[in-house]
Design an enzyme around this catalytic site. Structure first.
Site, PDB file in Angstrom:
ATOM      1  N   HIS A   1       1.120  -1.309   0.032  1.00 37.02           N
ATOM      2  CA  HIS A   1       0.093  -0.223   0.218  1.00 37.02           C
ATOM      3  C   HIS A   1       0.858   1.080  -0.109  1.00 37.02           C
ATOM      4  O   HIS A   1       0.409   2.287  -1.022  1.00 37.02           O
ATOM      5  CB  HIS A   1      -0.719  -0.212   0.941  1.00 37.02           C
ATOM      6  CG  HIS A   1      -2.134   0.986   1.336  1.00 37.02           C
ATOM      7  ND1 HIS A   1      -3.090   0.939   0.753  1.00 37.02           N
ATOM      8  CD2 HIS A   1      -1.516   2.596   1.438  1.00 37.02           C
ATOM      9  CE1 HIS A   1      -3.736   2.383   1.092  1.00 37.02           C
ATOM     10  NE2 HIS A   1      -2.591   3.046   1.527  1.00 37.02           N
ATOM     11  N   GLU A   2       1.905   1.661   1.071  1.00 38.63           N
ATOM     12  CA  GLU A   2       2.611   2.881   0.831  1.00 38.63           C
ATOM     13  C   GLU A   2       3.154   2.147  -0.184  1.00 38.63           C
ATOM     14  O   GLU A   2       3.762   4.194  -0.323  1.00 38.63           O
ATOM     15  CB  GLU A   2       3.459   2.630   2.397  1.00 38.63           C
ATOM     16  CG  GLU A   2       2.801   2.309   3.854  1.00 38.63           C
ATOM     17  CD  GLU A   2       1.357   3.448   3.489  1.00 38.63           C
ATOM     18  OE1 GLU A   2       1.875   4.279   3.214  1.00 38.63           O
ATOM     19  OE2 GLU A   2      -0.280   3.036   4.455  1.00 38.63           O
TER      20      GLU A   2
ATOM     21  N   HIS B   1       2.402   4.237  -2.915  1.00 39.63           N
ATOM     22  CA  HIS B   1       1.885   5.645  -2.524  1.00 39.63           C
ATOM     23  C   HIS B   1       3.130   6.326  -3.590  1.00 39.63           C
ATOM     24  O   HIS B   1       2.991   7.979  -3.648  1.00 39.63           O
ATOM     25  CB  HIS B   1       1.678   6.223  -1.890  1.00 39.63           C
ATOM     26  CG  HIS B   1       0.323   6.132  -1.042  1.00 39.63           C
ATOM     27  ND1 HIS B   1      -0.887   6.225  -1.863  1.00 39.63           N
ATOM     28  CD2 HIS B   1      -0.132   5.012   0.487  1.00 39.63           C
ATOM     29  CE1 HIS B   1      -1.781   5.651  -1.321  1.00 39.63           C
ATOM     30  NE2 HIS B   1      -1.305   5.336   0.022  1.00 39.63           N
TER      31      HIS B   1
END
Length: 366
Positions: free
Chosen positions: A314-315, A318
């Site tokens: 997820h991170e 980004h």
């Protein structure tokens, strides 16, 4: 797998064995209206109106009601096709930590106004005309069970604002200094991380590299039904793009000490509030793990669950330096992510997170 099974599966005669079913929540087509208005220079007022006939409770996290410096708007300088880079944070929260103070009730016919200064998370020091819009989904919460009951997609009006760069030059400076400070001092071995935290991060990165690699292959040649469940399309060019992002994430994860992303274990931005697992600092290539991260399950066994390695996916999604353009947070959790349309899904971090988990867990498309 025996050759006969391979041939039957390829021919579509033998269905794969899945661990469990993927179930999506409902998508409501009406009920909330979002409008933007300029209140002076870089300040924008957001008005959210409940156009339905009953009160609803909206999850604040990663929506227009979130007080954290998260991405809420898409901003372009007039005449440019490139979005103004976001300089705030992308948070990952634990879906199991929903509480009453995370809900925003809004009655029938009620309008709630929020004002934001775009200059707090965007570099708008160049004077000129900027085009601002907002889109995404509002997760609607059942106040009795504190679970996501449905989602309401929204798309605001397109707003033009005239910006005087001289008036905003100092607004971003304080936050930017913290970003620069963290970027200079944070790395795998020097981010205020204990030996235990370093070991947890290293293990999660190793698992993430494998999971993302599997997802990269599956996006191109795996079960098209699972891909469509999360990305709402079977377009080969989109499958290639998703595969490329996962490949980049896998490569970054296996370069813990030599990659572009640095890890920090101290929350100098002061955003590790209850339920926040981790966050990415945009523009600094820094990921900060909050204390709760180290109590998250190391390896999940469910199709709709998260774990430490999935948080890494997820991170890293980004971070522009890992793969451009980076993802944003248009929806919160698996159910809300699966209710997005194709255009939103490919931009949404949790769509990648839960697709990777579905591939790993061999989850059944409903």
């Amino acid at each position: 797998m025996q050759l006969s099974s391979v041939l039957l599966t390829a021919a579509g005669l033998l269905a794969p064995v899945y661990s469990s079913a993927i179930i999506s929540i409902g998508r409501r087509s009406e009920g909330l209206d979002v409008s933007l208005a300029s209140t002076g220079n870089t300040k924008v007022q957001v008005s959210v109106t409940n156009t339905g006939s009953s009160e609803i409770s909206i999850l604040r996290a990663n929506t227009l009601f979130d007080a954290s410096p998260t991405k809420k708007f898409t901003v372009y300088k007039e005449g440019s096709r490139k979005e103004v880079p976001f300089k705030g944070v992308h948070l990952r929260r634990s879906p199991s930590d929903l509480a009453k103070d995370n809900l925003q009730p809004i009655g029938p016919g009620q309008t709630i106004d929020k004002e934001f200064d775009l200059a707090e998370t965007l570099n708008l020091s160049e004077s000129g005309t900027y085009i601002v819009s907002a889109d995404g989904v509002f997760p609607i919460i059942d106040p009795k069970s504190f679970s996501i009951a449905s989602v309401i997609p929204y798309e605001s009006n397109e707003l033009k604002i005239e910006v005087d760069g001289k008036q905003v030059s100092g607004v971003l400076s304080t936050r930017a200094k913290i970003h620069d400070h963290l970027a200079q001092r944070a790395d795998f071995n020097n981010g205020n991380c204990t030996d235990h935290q370093k070991a947890v991060i290293a293990s999660a990165l190793k698992r993430d590299s494998s999971i993302a690699g599997e997802a990269s292959n599956a996006a191109l040649s795996g079960d098209v039904r699972v891909f469509e469940q999360y990305f709402r399309t079977t377009d080969p060019s989109i499958r290639q793009q998703v595969s490329d992002r996962f490949h980049a994430i896998s490569n970054e994860a296996c370069s813990a000490e030599g990659g572009v992303v640095k890890y920090q274990c101290e929350d100098e931005m002061d955003v590790c509030r209850p339920g926040t697992v981790a966050y990415a600092l945009l523009g600094s290539n820094v990921v900060v793990n909050c204390p709760i991260y180290y109590s998250v399950t190391a390896v999940s066994q469910a199709c709709d669950a998260g774990d430490q390695a999935l948080t890494v996916i997820h991170e890293l999604s980004h971070i522009d330096a890992v793969y451009y353009p980076a993802t944003t947070d248009l929806a919160y959790g698996e159910d809300a992510s699966m209710a997005l349309n194709a255009d939103m899904s490919i931009r949404n971090a949790d769509s990648y997170t839960f697709y990777a988990n579905a591939v790993r867990q061999n989850c059944n498309p409903s």
